[in-house]
Design an enzyme around this catalytic site. Structure first.
Site, PDB file in Angstrom:
ATOM      1  N   HIS A  69      29.785  45.946  71.522  1.00 46.80           N
ATOM      2  CA  HIS A  69      30.472  46.992  70.756  1.00 46.80           C
ATOM      3  C   HIS A  69      29.523  47.558  69.706  1.00 46.80           C
ATOM      4  CE1 HIS A  69      34.510  45.128  72.083  1.00 46.80           C
ATOM      5  NE2 HIS A  69      34.163  46.143  72.862  1.00 46.80           N
ATOM      6  N   HIS A 203      30.796  39.134  68.578  1.00 50.22           N
ATOM      7  CA  HIS A 203      31.505  40.325  68.087  1.00 50.22           C
ATOM      8  C   HIS A 203      31.731  40.169  66.584  1.00 50.22           C
ATOM      9  CE1 HIS A 203      32.814  42.170  71.995  1.00 50.22           C
ATOM     10  NE2 HIS A 203      32.430  40.977  72.399  1.00 50.22           N
ATOM     11  N   GLU A 276      34.044  36.170  66.975  1.00 50.81           N
ATOM     12  CA  GLU A 276      34.102  37.307  66.056  1.00 50.81           C
ATOM     13  C   GLU A 276      33.605  36.842  64.700  1.00 50.81           C
ATOM     14  OE1 GLU A 276      37.535  39.769  65.683  1.00 50.81           O
ATOM     15  OE2 GLU A 276      37.782  40.031  67.846  1.00 50.81           O
TER      16      GLU A 276
HETATM   17  O1  0X9 Z   1      38.719  43.465  71.831  1.00 58.93           O
HETATM   18  C1  0X9 Z   1      37.653  42.885  72.001  1.00 58.93           C
HETATM   19  O2  0X9 Z   1      36.889  43.109  72.938  1.00 58.93           O
HETATM   20  C2  0X9 Z   1      37.225  41.802  71.006  1.00 58.93           C
HETATM   21  N1  0X9 Z   1      37.571  42.180  69.666  1.00 58.93           N
HETATM   22  S1  0X9 Z   1      36.764  43.398  68.939  1.00 58.93           S
HETATM   23  O3  0X9 Z   1      37.392  43.660  67.644  1.00 58.93           O
HETATM   24  N2  0X9 Z   1      35.286  42.917  68.639  1.00 58.93           N
HETATM   25  O4  0X9 Z   1      36.742  44.520  69.817  1.00 58.93           O
HETATM   26  C3  0X9 Z   1      37.981  40.515  71.267  1.00 58.93           C
HETATM   27  C4  0X9 Z   1      38.080  40.086  72.674  1.00 58.93           C
HETATM   28  C5  0X9 Z   1      38.743  38.756  72.745  1.00 58.93           C
HETATM   29  N3  0X9 Z   1      39.561  38.619  73.888  1.00 58.93           N
HETATM   30  C6  0X9 Z   1      40.900  38.809  73.841  1.00 58.93           C
HETATM   31  N4  0X9 Z   1      41.509  39.120  72.742  1.00 58.93           N
HETATM   32  N5  0X9 Z   1      41.594  38.611  74.963  1.00 58.93           N
HETATM   33 ZN    ZN Z   2      33.707  43.659  69.650  1.00 57.54          ZN
END
Ligand code: 0X9
Ligand code: ZN
Ligand code: CA
Ligand code: CA
Ligand code: CA
Length: 320
Positions: A69, A203, A276
Site C-alpha cells: 500500500h 502494513h 500493521e
Molecule cells: O486492508 C488491508 O489490506 C490491511 N489493512 S490496511 O489498513 N493496511 O489496508 C489489512 C489486511 C488484513 N486482513 C484482513 N483484515 N482480513
Molecule cells: Zn496496508
C-alpha cells in the site's frame, strides 16, 4: 518528494541507493536483484541476506514484503531496518550472526514503488493506496492486497469497482507487482518443496498482528486445521508480546479476499502474517522522527519468526 519535514523517509531512488550500498559493504552477506518491473517500469527489488549469499544453501527461508500500500511509507523503513540490522550487526553480534548463518532472508522492500512515488510526487501527501495501473473508465489503480489468487474476489472482502480503494483488479494477478512477487515465491519450490517457511507482509497503522484466513470468519477452514490454527495463534501472540501489538485472526478486523497472506498459506503453506505498524494520531504519516522507534520496536518479533522458521509447529510442541 517527501515533504522536507519527513526527509528521513527513503523515496524510491534513495531506497535503490541504500540497497546498492549494503551490497557493496557486505558482498558476502547481501545481494539485491530485481524480480520484475512495476506497471511504470520501476524495479521490484529483492534483497537476499545470508552467509554465502550467492549459494542456495539448505537453510529455512524467510520472506518479508513491504509497501503493498503506497501511503504506508513506514513499512519501507521496516524492510530497510531488517536489511541493515542483519548486515551491520553480523560482525559483532553473535545472535545476529546465528540468524544470518542459519537462515536465508528475502526482503522485497517496496512491492508498490509506483504508488509510493505518486503519493509524494507533489510534495504533499495524497493518501494514495493502490498501484498506478489505469482502469477502464479512467480511474487508476488496483489494490495489490486484493489481487492475489487465493479465493480472489470470493467473499465481499474487495471491490469490483475500478474507482474503489479496494479494487481487486480485472483478474487474480492482473497487476505486474503481485505477479512478480508470486512468481518469485513459486520459484522457491525446489525439488517439490517450498523453501520459504515464514513470511511477514508489513502494513500500517493499527498496531496489529494477523494470521490467516482473511476471507472467512471461521478459525478453521479448508486448508487450515485446528493444529495449524493453534500454531499460528501461538506465534502471533508471542510476537505481539514483544511489540505490544494486538494479535488476532485477519478477518477479526474485517473480511478481505485476494490478500497476500491467504495466498501464501493457502497456496504454499507458508506461515504468513500481516503486521500493521504504528500510526496512532498520525495515521499513515508518522513523522520521520518516529522511524527509529517504530521499526526497532519490531526487532524481537522479527527474531521470533526467524527462530521458528525451521518448524513453526514446534512452538506448540509439534513436529515437522
Ligand atoms: O486492508 C488491508 O489490506 C490491511 N489493512 S490496511 O489498513 N493496511 O489496508 C489489512 C489486511 C488484513 N486482513 C484482513 N483484515 N482480513
Ligand atoms: Zn496496508
Ligand atoms: Ca521530521
Ligand atoms: Ca547461508
Ligand atoms: Ca535455500
Amino acid at each position: 518528494d517527501f515533504p522536507p519535514a519527513d526527509a528521513g523517509y527513503h523515496n524510491f531512488a534513495e531506497l535503490g541507493a541504500e540497497l546498492r550500498k549494503v551490497g557493496t559493504n557486505h558482498p558476502g552477506l547481501a545481494r539485491t536483484t530485481s524480480i520484475g518491473k512495476s506497471h511504470e517500469n520501476r524495479d521490484l527489488w529483492l534483497t537476499k541476506i545470508s552467509d554465502n549469499v550467492a549459494t542456495d544453501e539448505n537453510e529455512p527461508e524467510v520472506l518479508f514484503t513491504c509497501s503493498q500500500h503506497a501511503r504506508e511509507h513506514l513499512t519501507v523503513e521496516m524492510c530497510l531496518r531488517i536489511i541493515n540490522r542483519f548486515t551491520e550487526g553480523y560482525a559483532t553480534d553473535p545472535a545476529i550472526k546465528k540468524f544470518v548463518d542459519s537462515r536465508e532472508i528475502w526482503v522485497v522492500s517496496n512491492v508498490n514503488p509506483d504508488g509510493s512515488e505518486y503519493d509524494i510526487a507533489t510534495g504533499s501527501y495524497r493518501s494514495w493506496r493502490k498501484n498506478r495501473q489505469p482502469n477502464a473508465g479512467g480511474t487508476f489503480g488496483t489494490d495489490l492486497n486484493r489481487n492475489w489468487g487465493h479465493k480472489w474476489g470470493c467473499c465481499g472482502g474487495s471491490s469490483g469497482s475500478p474507482g474503489s480503494d479496494t479494487y481487486r483488479g480485472a483478474a487474480a494477478f492482473s497487476s505486474p507487482e503481485t505477479r512478480a512477487v508470486s512468481n518469485f515465491v513459486n520459484s522457491r519450490v525446489v525439488g517439490g518443496k517450498q523453501q520459504i517457511t515464514t513470511h511477514i507482509d508489513w502494513h500500517t497503522y493499527g498496531e496489529l498482528i494477523m494470521w490467516p484466513f482473511g476471507w472467512t470468519k471461521d478459525d478453521i477452514a479448508p486448508g487450515l486445521n485446528a493444529a495449524e490454527h493453534k500454531a499460528f495463534k501461538e506465534l502471533g501472540t508471542q510476537m505481539a508480546a514483544t511489540n505490544g501489538y494486538k494479535p488476532q485472526q485477519a478477518s477479526d478486523l474485517y473480511i478481505t479476499d485476494g490478500g497476500v497472506r491467504d495466498w501464501m498459506w493457502g497456496q504454499h503453506k507458508i506461515w504468513s502474517f500481516t503486521f500493521e505498524m504504528f500510526g496512532g494520531q498520525y495515521g499513515f504519516y508518522p513523522p520521520d522522527e518516529l522511524i527509529g522507534r517504530e521499526t526497532t520496536r519490531n526487532d524481537k518479533a522479527v527474531d521470533l519468526i526467524l527462530t521458528y522458521a525451521d518448524c513453526v509447529p514446534r512452538i506448540v510442541g509439534g513436529t515437522c
